[in-house]
Design an enzyme around this catalytic site. Structure first.
Site, PDB file in Angstrom:
ATOM      1  N   SER A  63      -1.739   6.742  -1.083  1.00 13.43           N
ATOM      2  CA  SER A  63      -2.112   6.428  -2.462  1.00 13.43           C
ATOM      3  C   SER A  63      -2.162   4.933  -2.674  1.00 13.43           C
ATOM      4  O   SER A  63      -3.095   4.280  -2.230  1.00 13.43           O
ATOM      5  CB  SER A  63      -1.238   7.109  -3.507  1.00 13.43           C
ATOM      6  N   HIS A  68       2.573  -7.046  -9.903  1.00 10.28           N
ATOM      7  CA  HIS A  68       2.094  -8.091 -10.809  1.00 10.28           C
ATOM      8  C   HIS A  68       3.285  -9.004 -11.080  1.00 10.28           C
ATOM      9  O   HIS A  68       4.362  -8.514 -11.422  1.00 10.28           O
ATOM     10  CB  HIS A  68       1.582  -7.488 -12.116  1.00 10.28           C
ATOM     11  N   CYS A  83       1.810  10.046  -1.947  1.00 10.85           N
ATOM     12  CA  CYS A  83       1.689  11.504  -1.789  1.00 10.85           C
ATOM     13  C   CYS A  83       1.606  11.761  -0.293  1.00 10.85           C
ATOM     14  O   CYS A  83       1.147  10.916   0.464  1.00 10.85           O
ATOM     15  CB  CYS A  83       0.474  12.044  -2.537  1.00 10.85           C
TER      16      CYS A  83
END
Length: 139
Positions: A63, A68, A83
């Site tokens: 995934s 940030h 996943c």
């Protein structure tokens, strides 16, 4: 629920500004976190903002990881969704250590679906949307 993955949402504070504003340091930390988490890198994008801050996103076979940074606040936010194979908890632990976070909070969400809930509506009513926003569940 049939669990399809694990999603971590992370807030970390009291990190040295110079680490959070160094795109190469963020790149290395992301690569090492991906390895530590047992994930498979597809693509990595790192962007330096002006006057400060870095955003990095890693597309994984499992995934993604996104980070940030706000160096001026000594803060970073991260989002890890795995996943299949891999361990997002190990990956975030590595990021915390590499970026020297002194305070960390993370929430873990099991992602998946109820097998009987396979139909997705074409649209959602205003009433259902209001219920979803208020309660975080579909009404």
């Amino acid at each position: 629920m049939k669990q399809l993955g694990t999603h971590l949402v992370v807030d970390a504070w009291q990190c040295p500004a110079e680490l959070l504003n160094d795109p190469e340091r963020i790149r290395r930390a992301m690569l090492d976190a991906i390895s530590a988490g047992g994930a498979t890198l597809i693509d990595l994008c790192v962007h330096q903002f002006s006057p400060h801050g870095v955003t990095a996103t890693a597309t994984l076979a499992e995934s993604h990881i996104a980070i940030h940074t706000w160096p001026e606040l000594g803060y970073f936010a991260a989002d890890l969704f795995f996943c299949g194979k891999g361990n997002p908890q190990r990956a975030i632990k590595f990021l915390e250590t590499a970026l020297q976070a002194k305070q960390v909070r993370f929430r873990e969400f099991k992602r998946g679906y109820e097998p009987e809930e396979t139909e997705i509506p074409d649209s959602i009513s205003e009433e259902s949307l209001a219920t979803l926003v208020e309660t975080g569940t579909r009404g």
